[in-house]
Structure formats: structure tokens, C-alpha cells
Design an enzyme around this catalytic site. Structure first.
Site, short mmCIF file in Angstrom:
data_model
loop_
_atom_site.label_atom_id
_atom_site.label_comp_id
_atom_site.label_asym_id
_atom_site.label_seq_id
_atom_site.Cartn_x
_atom_site.Cartn_y
_atom_site.Cartn_z
N LYS A 118 1.44 -1.12 -0.01
CA LYS A 118 -0.21 0.33 0.54
C LYS A 118 1.22 0.89 0.17
O LYS A 118 1.71 1.28 1.02
CB LYS A 118 -0.49 -0.21 0.83
CG LYS A 118 -1.97 1.33 1.58
CD LYS A 118 -2.95 1.28 1.95
CE LYS A 118 -2.52 0.92 3.89
NZ LYS A 118 -2.04 2.29 3.85
N GLU A 187 -9.57 7.01 2.84
CA GLU A 187 -10.22 7.48 4.66
C GLU A 187 -9.82 8.80 4.73
O GLU A 187 -9.70 9.73 4.24
CB GLU A 187 -7.56 7.67 5.10
CG GLU A 187 -7.83 7.61 6.59
CD GLU A 187 -6.76 7.68 6.88
OE1 GLU A 187 -5.67 7.27 7.01
OE2 GLU A 187 -6.44 7.83 8.52
#
Ligand code: KIV
Length: 269
Positions: A118, A187
Site C-alpha cells: 500500500k 480514509e
């Protein structure tokens, strides 16, 4: 495990199929073998060895001090405890600043046990994403609030609230999918924005503080267990009701799959 392939392991294909069937999947951070086993056996599809370890394990006030050595160590621990979940590892701050550094560091995480790496960013990680994808390394692109850029953003704030910023996130998410990203992680963005992006992309979208409409949800393990010093709006303590750790993790997985978590009070609009 609840969502395994025939081999018994969760793969990117498993997540893609869950998205196509409209079924939610659950992800949690893990940093050691013991918790990795508990999470995996409780049916958590994706374990993230997150650079959040800098905050929850090491006590820093950001993820910036986390090194590749830290990530490799914790990745290797999690691999030993894993019982079939997909293992994702963060490339930490400044570990993907050049092409050779990116390839070397991503390879080190894969050798330590990661199935996917990631990295945080928007358009500026397009070439990096393509570079990794072309060399067979699966990529999760982390957008919205990107903690490695906390000093540029000026704090841990919700992103994409104004129309221009939201439009940019939508366009950059598409760009990263086209560059070969296999998963997008969003997020702290408004739920409506996360829904639009999840519907417009083919790849699974994982959300944290991004509302109930993403393909999967992720939380920091310490938040689920109520032991973090700070509790942002999108956090729920599942240990309080469950009474023990395996029970808390199972309750989280069930709540995600039954679309009971995140509830309205955990979302940004
Ligand atoms: O590092 C981490 O734990 C993360 C999650 C907050 C998604 O990136």
C-alpha cells in the site's frame, strides 16, 4: 475463514468477487503473529501491517518515523500467525521516492510475506503504481487523508469536503485504477464521495471513516479494542460489548458484513 478461495486463502480475486456480489469484507491492522492468528481465524479477509504501528506500538505522534526495517520485522511476524487472510503491507514514508527504491522496498515486503503493498498519494503515485503493477506487485492506493502527508495537510482532517477537492479525488482514483492499482483505500472522506468512487471503479474500495458504501471496511486493531489514546469519530470499541478479544473481532467482522458498521454516527457528510 468465511471468504476463502478453493486454496483456503483470501486473494485479490476473492475481494473482487465480493465487490461484484455486493458483499462487504472486513480488514484490520495486525502487527504480530498472535493477533494475526486471532484475526485471521475470526474471518478478517485482509490484515494490514500498517505504518500506524509508529503511533500505536511505538508511541510516535505520526507515522513518519517508521522505517523499512520496522515494516519488514512486523510483516514477517504477521505472516507466521496468518491463517489464510490476504496480507497487505505499507510502504512507509519516503520509501517510494525513487523507482529503484520503490522496487527494492516493495520486493523486501513481498519477501517478508506481503501479498500486496500500500502506498499513499494521488496523481503523483501514478507512475509508481504502474511500475509496481508491471512487475507483478499488487498495489493498494491510499487516498483521502494520507497520514504520511500530515505536515502538508496540516493535521488529521477530513478530505474531499469541497466540490473541487472531491472532484480531484474522483479523477485521481480513476487514474490510479487505470495505472494498475488493485485496491483503493479511502480514509476520512464524506460518505457520499466514497459511494460515488466505489460505484465508479471496478476495483474494490476499502474505507476508514469513509461511510458504509465502500466494498470493505478497515480499522486500526487498537481502536477496535478500545486501547488507543485517541478515539476519532469513525472508531467503535467492539471489546466493550464482546468481553474478550476473539469475540470483539468476530463482532466487528459480523457488523461489517451485515452493514451495521459504520453507523451514521461514525460517518462524515
Ligand atoms: O497504517 C494504517 O494502519 C493505515 C490504516 C489507517 C488504513 O493506513
Amino acid at each position: 475463514m468465511s471468504s476463502q478461495s478453493k486454496s483456503g486463502n483470501v486473494t485479490l480475486t476473492t475481494l473482487q468477487q465480493l465487490k461484484m456480489r455486493g458483499e462487504k469484507f472486513a480488514c484490520l491492522t495486525a502487527y504480530d503473529a498472535c493477533f494475526a492468528r486471532i484475526l485471521s481465524e475470526a474471518g478478517v479477509e485482509v490484515l494490514l501491517v500498517g505504518d500506524s504501528l509508529g503511533m500505536v506500538l511505538q508511541g510516535h505522534d505520526s507515522t513518519l518515523p517508521v522505517t523499512m526495517d520496522d515494516m519488514i520485522y512486523h510483516m514477517a511476524c504477521v505472516k507466521r500467525g496468518n491463517r489464510g487472510s490476504l496480507l497487505m503491507a505499507d510502504l512507509p514514508f519516503m520509501s517510494y521516492a525513487s523507482e529503484s527504491q520503490t522496487l527494492e522496498n516493495a520486493a523486501a515486503l513481498m519477501r517478508a510475506g506481503a501479498h500486496i503493498v500500500k502506498l499513499e498519494g494521488g496523481a503523483w503515485i501514478e507512475n509508481t503504481t504502474r511500475l509496481l503493477a508491471e512487475r507483478g506487485i499488487p498495489v493498494c492506493a491510499h487516498m483521502g487523508l494520507t497520514p504520511q502527508s500530515v505536515n502538508r495537510i496540516g493535521g488529521f482532517h477530513v478530505q474531499g469536503r469541497d466540490t473541487d477537492q472531491a472532484q480531484l479525488i474522483i479523477e485521481e482514483a480513476q487514474l490510479l485504477q487505470d495505472a494498475g492499482a488493485n485496491i483503493l483505500l479511502l480514509e476520512c472522506v464524506p460518505s457520499e464521495l466514497a459511494r460515488t468512487i466505489t460505484e465508479s471503479l471496478d476495483i474494490p474500495v476499502i474505507g476508514i471513516g469513509a461511510g458504509p458504501e465502500t466494498s470493505g471496511q478497515i480499522m486500526v486493531l487498537h481502536d477496535v479494542l478500545g486501547v488507543s489514546p485517541i478515539t476519532p469519530k469513525f472508531v467503535k470499541n467492539f471489546l466493550a460489548e464482546a468481553g474478550d478479544i476473539p469475540g470483539a473481532v468476530k463482532a466487528y467482522v459480523q457488523a461489517v458484513k451485515e452493514k451495521r458498521f459504520p453507523a451514521r454516527e461514525h460517518c462524515f457528510s
